[in-house]
Design a protein around this motif. Sequence first.
Motif, short mmCIF file in Angstrom:
data_model
loop_
_atom_site.label_atom_id
_atom_site.label_comp_id
_atom_site.label_asym_id
_atom_site.label_seq_id
_atom_site.Cartn_x
_atom_site.Cartn_y
_atom_site.Cartn_z
N TYR A 115 100.97 -10.64 62.32
CA TYR A 115 100.64 -11.38 61.11
C TYR A 115 99.85 -10.46 60.20
CZ TYR A 115 101.79 -15.12 64.29
OH TYR A 115 102.45 -15.91 65.19
N SER A 116 100.02 -10.61 58.89
CA SER A 116 99.27 -9.70 58.02
C SER A 116 99.00 -10.33 56.66
CB SER A 116 100.03 -8.38 57.84
OG SER A 116 101.24 -8.60 57.14
N GLY A 117 98.00 -9.78 55.99
CA GLY A 117 97.63 -10.26 54.66
C GLY A 117 96.28 -9.73 54.24
N HIS A 118 95.72 -10.41 53.27
CA HIS A 118 94.41 -10.09 52.69
C HIS A 118 93.35 -10.72 53.60
CE1 HIS A 118 91.61 -9.98 49.12
NE2 HIS A 118 91.10 -11.03 49.74
N LEU A 119 92.37 -9.95 54.05
CA LEU A 119 91.38 -10.52 54.98
C LEU A 119 90.34 -11.35 54.22
CD1 LEU A 119 90.47 -10.82 57.91
CD2 LEU A 119 88.94 -8.88 57.54
N LEU A 120 90.26 -12.64 54.56
CA LEU A 120 89.23 -13.50 53.98
C LEU A 120 87.99 -13.50 54.87
CD1 LEU A 120 91.60 -16.33 52.72
CD2 LEU A 120 90.27 -14.76 51.31
N ARG A 121 88.15 -13.67 56.14
CA ARG A 121 87.03 -13.55 57.06
C ARG A 121 87.52 -13.46 58.50
NH1 ARG A 121 82.72 -16.51 57.10
NH2 ARG A 121 82.71 -16.61 59.35
N ALA A 122 86.70 -12.85 59.36
CA ALA A 122 87.04 -12.71 60.77
C ALA A 122 85.78 -12.33 61.52
CB ALA A 122 88.09 -11.62 60.97
N GLU A 123 85.72 -12.78 62.76
CA GLU A 123 84.63 -12.39 63.64
C GLU A 123 85.03 -11.11 64.34
OE1 GLU A 123 83.31 -15.52 66.38
OE2 GLU A 123 82.76 -13.93 67.80
N VAL A 124 84.10 -10.18 64.43
CA VAL A 124 84.39 -8.90 65.08
C VAL A 124 84.30 -9.03 66.60
CG1 VAL A 124 83.48 -6.57 65.46
CG2 VAL A 124 83.59 -7.52 63.14
N TYR A 125 85.34 -8.53 67.28
CA TYR A 125 85.18 -8.30 68.72
C TYR A 125 84.86 -6.81 68.85
CZ TYR A 125 86.09 -7.88 73.70
OH TYR A 125 85.96 -7.59 75.03
N ILE A 126 85.77 -5.99 68.33
CA ILE A 126 85.51 -4.54 68.22
C ILE A 126 85.97 -4.11 66.84
CG2 ILE A 126 86.13 -2.23 69.07
CD1 ILE A 126 86.95 -3.68 71.74
N ALA A 127 85.17 -3.32 66.13
CA ALA A 127 85.63 -2.78 64.85
C ALA A 127 85.08 -1.37 64.68
CB ALA A 127 85.20 -3.66 63.68
N GLU A 128 85.98 -0.40 64.73
CA GLU A 128 85.63 1.00 64.50
C GLU A 128 85.98 1.33 63.07
OE1 GLU A 128 86.50 2.22 69.18
OE2 GLU A 128 87.61 3.26 67.59
N VAL A 129 84.96 1.63 62.28
CA VAL A 129 85.11 1.76 60.83
C VAL A 129 84.93 3.20 60.39
CG1 VAL A 129 84.18 1.03 58.59
CG2 VAL A 129 84.16 -0.56 60.54
N ILE A 130 85.79 3.64 59.47
CA ILE A 130 85.58 4.91 58.77
C ILE A 130 85.58 4.61 57.28
CG2 ILE A 130 86.43 7.25 58.35
CD1 ILE A 130 87.77 7.21 61.05
N ILE A 131 84.51 5.01 56.60
CA ILE A 131 84.43 4.86 55.15
C ILE A 131 84.33 6.25 54.53
CG2 ILE A 131 83.03 4.04 53.21
CD1 ILE A 131 82.08 1.73 55.00
N PHE A 132 85.24 6.53 53.59
CA PHE A 132 85.19 7.78 52.84
C PHE A 132 84.52 7.47 51.50
CE2 PHE A 132 89.27 8.31 55.27
CZ PHE A 132 88.82 9.32 56.11
N GLU A 133 83.31 7.95 51.31
CA GLU A 133 82.61 7.69 50.06
C GLU A 133 83.06 8.67 48.99
OE1 GLU A 133 78.44 8.63 50.06
OE2 GLU A 133 77.99 7.08 48.61
N LEU A 134 83.35 8.15 47.80
CA LEU A 134 83.81 8.97 46.68
C LEU A 134 82.79 8.86 45.54
CD1 LEU A 134 87.53 7.80 46.81
CD2 LEU A 134 86.54 9.85 47.86
N THR A 135 82.55 9.98 44.89
CA THR A 135 81.57 9.99 43.79
C THR A 135 82.11 10.89 42.66
OG1 THR A 135 80.41 11.86 44.82
CG2 THR A 135 79.57 9.66 45.32
N GLY A 136 81.30 11.07 41.64
CA GLY A 136 81.61 12.09 40.63
C GLY A 136 82.49 11.63 39.49
N GLY A 137 82.90 10.39 39.46
CA GLY A 137 83.74 9.91 38.35
C GLY A 137 83.17 8.65 37.77
N LYS A 138 83.97 8.05 36.94
CA LYS A 138 83.59 6.80 36.27
C LYS A 138 83.55 5.66 37.29
CE LYS A 138 85.54 4.00 32.55
NZ LYS A 138 86.85 3.68 31.91
#
Lengths: 143, 143, 143
Positions: free
Chosen positions: A102-125
């Motif tokens: 099943y797939s779609g836009h995530l509205l909410r969910a409880e985490v059992y396991i969540a390994e997150v990577i965030i790439f922070e971007l800067t330097g522009g508008k």
Amino acid sequence: MGESAYVFSKAYVFRVPEGVELISYLSEFAAKNNILLGAIMVLGMLKDPIIGYFDKEQGRYRENSLKGTYELASSIGNISLRDGKPFIHLHVVLGGPNGETYSGHLLRAEVYIAEVIIFELTGGKPLERKQYGSLWLWDVYST
Amino acid sequence: MGESAYVFSKAYVFRVPEGVELISYLSEFAAKNNILLGAIMVLGMLKDPIIGYFDKEQGRYRENSLKGTYELASSIGNISLRDGKPFIHLHVVLGGPNGETYSGHLLRAEVYIAEVIIFELTGGKPLERKQYGSLWLWDVYST
Amino acid sequence: MGESAYVFSKAYVFRVPEGVELISYLSEFAAKNNILLGAIMVLGMLKDPIIGYFDKEQGRYRENSLKGTYELASSIGNISLRDGKPFIHLHVVLGGPNGETYSGHLLRAEVYIAEVIIFELTGGKPLERKQYGSLWLWDVYST
């Protein structure tokens, strides 16, 4: 280079605690670390996720509530600004016990396991969401 | 900046040879190039994939063996350390001949085509998996 | 460091205008910005997508035409060269009104909403697609 170009800042890699709501947790993480723009990748398992399908006719998200625990088979998203604060936009692909999906836009969910990577971007508008009917969108890219 | 922050090092972009097992190949690639932390994206086609669904009650992965060749419609994952060596964690979304879809945690699959991008991250604290029952997880992020 | 290693250049983050064909638009964007190698992530909604499943026996893509508007639940891809020009390779996972999911290689789709992040990579050997039967592939990585 158009106005849509940025540079790479930091990458955040971490596991979200079990039992918290994923979207809220990521929002707080982004706010606390002052991440104004970024890309998100998540894998893990989610419990009782509610996924949205935007119904253009109705002008609102149809909510599909899934019961149980699902493999978070793919989740990509972004961080940008809404009302001046970091806002999380995350889509998910969820796999059940037999691989059914099943797939779609995530509205909410409880985490059992969540390994997150965030790439922070800067330097522009700064990229800010604006309200278009019931959707909050960036301005379209113009050449 | 918390302990979860890293900087961008190299990006590896390559095609995996046909016929090899994907997880093993990526493990060897990471070991050989000494990639201790990273994000992975893959697209291509996989043959006879075995995907896992973690059954919390049983405390182990339920294995779903798919026969035939599938479009690797999405695959994201990460590289971190387990027992001091680079360990691959990869989830997959697989599309069949009519677009029908299966997804989960990738246990093993033969490569038909696999175009891989690895973003290597450095500059922070090594991220090591520890055993929690039958799962190997990072410590949770703490503020 | 093998020949497959690159460095991070710019990141492009933008929304594609409603109504355009996604693959064509990204091809033009890459050409105009001279992006020769990169990773792509997209989320949004697509209309009347046509997704491909490569049939090895037939040596060509089987085309699955979906009618209506779908959540673009995950889309990852890459930019490399084909005939000396930037070429887009993009896979998609699409969610319908009840979260039901279809996935494969994106042949074409009309954009309703598409939020795109492109990570431009530079500093290494150009990656060029060559024809292998009816597929255009990179050379395989060799150690």
